[in-house]
Write a protein that holds these residues in place. Structure first.
Motif, PDB file in Angstrom:
ATOM      1  N   UNK A 177      42.002 121.304 -45.938  1.00 58.91           N
ATOM      2  CA  UNK A 177      40.895 120.961 -45.051  1.00 58.91           C
ATOM      3  C   UNK A 177      40.671 122.077 -44.029  1.00 58.91           C
ATOM      4  N   UNK A 178      41.755 122.631 -43.503  1.00 58.67           N
ATOM      5  CA  UNK A 178      41.633 123.732 -42.545  1.00 58.67           C
ATOM      6  C   UNK A 178      40.908 124.912 -43.171  1.00 58.67           C
ATOM      7  N   UNK A 183      38.279 125.296 -34.153  1.00 60.73           N
ATOM      8  CA  UNK A 183      39.174 124.338 -33.492  1.00 60.73           C
ATOM      9  C   UNK A 183      39.496 123.184 -34.431  1.00 60.73           C
ATOM     10  N   UNK A 184      38.499 122.741 -35.209  1.00 59.50           N
ATOM     11  CA  UNK A 184      38.741 121.671 -36.184  1.00 59.50           C
ATOM     12  C   UNK A 184      39.710 122.136 -37.264  1.00 59.50           C
ATOM     13  N   UNK A 185      39.589 123.397 -37.656  1.00 63.17           N
ATOM     14  CA  UNK A 185      40.514 123.953 -38.651  1.00 63.17           C
ATOM     15  C   UNK A 185      41.940 123.962 -38.116  1.00 63.17           C
ATOM     16  N   UNK A 186      42.083 124.380 -36.838  1.00 63.01           N
ATOM     17  CA  UNK A 186      43.412 124.405 -36.237  1.00 63.01           C
ATOM     18  C   UNK A 186      43.999 122.993 -36.140  1.00 63.01           C
ATOM     19  N   UNK A 187      43.156 122.034 -35.785  1.00 69.45           N
ATOM     20  CA  UNK A 187      43.635 120.656 -35.637  1.00 69.45           C
ATOM     21  C   UNK A 187      44.013 120.040 -36.976  1.00 69.45           C
ATOM     22  N   UNK A 194      43.134 131.906 -32.365  1.00 74.26           N
ATOM     23  CA  UNK A 194      43.122 133.325 -32.034  1.00 74.26           C
ATOM     24  C   UNK A 194      41.746 133.948 -32.171  1.00 74.26           C
ATOM     25  N   UNK A 195      40.957 133.471 -33.140  1.00 68.48           N
ATOM     26  CA  UNK A 195      39.593 133.990 -33.299  1.00 68.48           C
ATOM     27  C   UNK A 195      38.739 133.626 -32.074  1.00 68.48           C
ATOM     28  N   UNK A 196      38.915 132.393 -31.596  1.00 64.71           N
ATOM     29  CA  UNK A 196      38.151 131.960 -30.420  1.00 64.71           C
ATOM     30  C   UNK A 196      38.542 132.796 -29.208  1.00 64.71           C
ATOM     31  N   UNK A 197      39.835 133.010 -29.028  1.00 65.13           N
ATOM     32  CA  UNK A 197      40.319 133.790 -27.885  1.00 65.13           C
ATOM     33  C   UNK A 197      39.749 135.202 -27.925  1.00 65.13           C
ATOM     34  N   UNK A 216      36.076 128.380 -43.933  1.00 65.64           N
ATOM     35  CA  UNK A 216      34.994 128.934 -44.756  1.00 65.64           C
ATOM     36  C   UNK A 216      33.632 128.614 -44.146  1.00 65.64           C
ATOM     37  N   UNK A 217      33.493 127.406 -43.617  1.00 63.77           N
ATOM     38  CA  UNK A 217      32.239 127.045 -42.976  1.00 63.77           C
ATOM     39  C   UNK A 217      32.031 127.874 -41.705  1.00 63.77           C
ATOM     40  N   UNK A 218      33.091 128.056 -40.930  1.00 64.93           N
ATOM     41  CA  UNK A 218      32.992 128.824 -39.683  1.00 64.93           C
ATOM     42  C   UNK A 218      32.588 130.269 -39.944  1.00 64.93           C
ATOM     43  N   UNK A 219      32.996 130.816 -41.098  1.00 64.15           N
ATOM     44  CA  UNK A 219      32.675 132.205 -41.421  1.00 64.15           C
ATOM     45  C   UNK A 219      31.173 132.435 -41.576  1.00 64.15           C
ATOM     46  N   UNK A 220      30.418 131.352 -41.767  1.00 66.82           N
ATOM     47  CA  UNK A 220      28.970 131.472 -41.947  1.00 66.82           C
ATOM     48  C   UNK A 220      28.219 131.561 -40.620  1.00 66.82           C
ATOM     49  N   UNK A 221      28.921 131.341 -39.507  1.00 63.39           N
ATOM     50  CA  UNK A 221      28.281 131.270 -38.190  1.00 63.39           C
ATOM     51  C   UNK A 221      28.621 132.491 -37.352  1.00 63.39           C
ATOM     52  N   UNK A 222      27.706 132.891 -36.467  1.00 60.65           N
ATOM     53  CA  UNK A 222      28.031 133.952 -35.512  1.00 60.65           C
ATOM     54  C   UNK A 222      28.929 133.381 -34.413  1.00 60.65           C
TER      55      UNK A 222
END
Length: 475
Positions: free
Chosen positions: A283-284, A305-309, A323-326, A289-295
């Motif tokens: 699921x993460x 954050x959902x992936x981390x959770x 770490x990507x968010x940071x 993969x979905x997050x990679x589509x967004x700037x």
């Protein structure tokens, strides 16, 4: 085919396609019976007379453009050519196929194999390229749909996109099947000829009756519309699609993300999650993969954050996705977004990381210092982030809290970096504790041992120094 040894007459003829028996002809002296793969009778023919008005042609005659292959016959040109290809003897294979084409000049399979031999030879001179092109144009003009489908850049890279496209365009209009039109649409797209590609795709849809192939053609149509900035029409088609595979949903999500239509992207991934019911690392990965589509920004960070959770709580790499968010959240206005992400987090470690990030980004000195102080009192700032956190606390005009935080760590025996002494000295000075400020300025506090734990009975004496400075009076 089964042949009678005594008479040489056929007894049985079995038709097989893709290793599956289609039907069987059982040949008897005065009748022929057709049965299906299960043996059920399909049709029956009875002999009414045996005096044929014309001679019956032999089995190997009258096939015109069809190549006959006698299995096990080593002298068959087709068999010899295949053997030469297996042995990478392109010269021998070329001669065999060229001779065979002289006997059957319109045979598509022979022409396709000749083009393939030229491709395998590695030759790129004009003469060799022309042999390939002429051979494939003969294939394109035939009714051999399966061979036409194999005229692609992947199979004939030396010809290049433009030549492949021109060969496919040579297919007579009345022979352009749905498959051929779909291939033309793909080739036109790759060449950037989007209007032409759209026309081919639409014509393919009018001919295609198979649902799976229609869906694939509609996805191509959506891609072309999006690239031509016709978003509304693309969304209308997307809403009509049903029974999509997981891969097709992912493809649609990517196409609409490229067009900045992220609401459709989210809808596609929501369908994927409802269908797949993934958990944990799987699921993460889907969220990632979905997050990679967004700037970089709110939606991407929500997905990370959902992936981390989604990872197990015992996951050691707490910054795998956070770490990507940071790294990406660098502007003060991002602090409000990070605050919302932290509030929605159920994973305490992830929430803590986000709260520290919020404090780092927050321009409001008081709010940033509040976050830092609450965090330090609750679980302690990580040592690698302690110095900048102290600076935030100092900027919030909280000298007493600065002193309290640093003295607590010194009493625990922690070794603090020299820069901390400067912050401590300034805090003492602002509190009017000049002696302690001087002591902190000379770094004498670094040599002070932790306060020993004593077992004296409790006393009710009032504190001599409510600011904690007595710690630094130890000689």
């Amino acid at each position: 085919m089964t042949i009678s040894k005594p008479t040489g007459q056929p007894l049985k003829w079995i038709a097989v396609v893709a290793n599956q028996t289609q039907f069987e002809l059982r040949i008897e002296p005065r009748q022929v019976v057709a049965v299906d793969a299960q043996g059920a009778e399909l049709e029956r023919w009875e002999l009414l007379a045996d005096d044929a008005p014309e001679p019956i042609p032999a089995l190997n005659e009258g096939w015109q453009a069809i190549t006959l292959v006698t299995i096990g016959d080593p002298n068959s040109p087709y068999t010899q050519a295949r053997q030469a290809l297996r042995q990478a003897d392109t010269d021998k294979a070329r001669k065999l196929l060229t001779d065979a084409i002289k006997e059957q000049p319109q045979q598509p399979l022979l022409h396709f194999l000749l083009a393939w031999v030229e491709e395998f030879s590695g030759k790129k001179d004009p003469a060799s390229l022309q042999v390939r092109r002429s051979a494939l144009e003969t294939v394109a003009a035939s009714s051999a749909v399966d061979l036409v489908r194999m005229i692609t850049l992947a199979n004939f890279p030396a010809l290049g996109e433009t030549r492949i496209f021109e060969i496919l365009q040579s297919i007579p209009d009345d022979r352009r099947t749905a498959e051929a039109l779909f291939t033309l649409a793909e080739q036109a797209r790759d060449l950037g000829r989007l209007e032409e590609a759209t026309s081919y795709a639409e014509r393919a849809l009018t001919l295609e009756k198979r649902q799976a192939e229609r869906t694939q053609c509609q996805i191509l149509q959506i891609e072309l519309l999006l690239r031509r900035q016709q978003l509304q029409r693309a969304e209308e088609i997307e809403k009509t699609l049903t029974d999509l595979t997981d891969e097709q949903l992912s493809d649609l999500a990517r196409l609409f993300a490229d067009a900045k239509a992220f609401d459709v992207t989210d809808r596609c991934y929501d369908q994927l999650r409802q269908r797949t019911k993934l958990t944990g690392h799987a699921l993460a990965r889907q969220f990632e993969l979905q997050a990679e589509l967004y700037p970089p920004g709110k939606r991407r960070w929500e997905l990370l954050a959902a992936a981390q959770s989604a990872l197990p709580k015992s996951e050691g790499h707490i910054r795998r996705f956070i770490g990507h968010i940071i790294a990406e959240a660098v502007n003060p206005e991002d602090a409000a977004i990070i605050n919302g992400l932290a509030a929605a987090q159920k994973n305490e470690k992830v929430r803590n990381e986000l709260k520290l990030l919020e404090a780092r980004l927050e321009e409001d000195a008081k709010r940033a210092s509040d976050i830092i102080y609450e965090f330090e009192m609750a679980q302690g700032i990580p040592s690698d982030q302690f110095f900048w956190a102290l600076q935030k606390l100092e900027n919030g005009n909280r000298p007493a809290d600065v002193v309290k935080v640093i003295e607590t760590r010194i009493k625990r025996g922690e070794q603090l970096e020299p820069g901390v002494a400067l912050i401590l000295r300034e805090a003492y000075s602002r509190l009017g504790r000049d002696d302690d400020a001087q002591r902190a300025g000379t770094h004498q506090f670094r040599n002070v041992s932790p306060t020993p734990v004593r077992n004296d009975p409790p006393r009710n004496d009032p504190p001599r120094n409510p600011q904690g400075g007595g710690f630094f009076s130890v000689k």
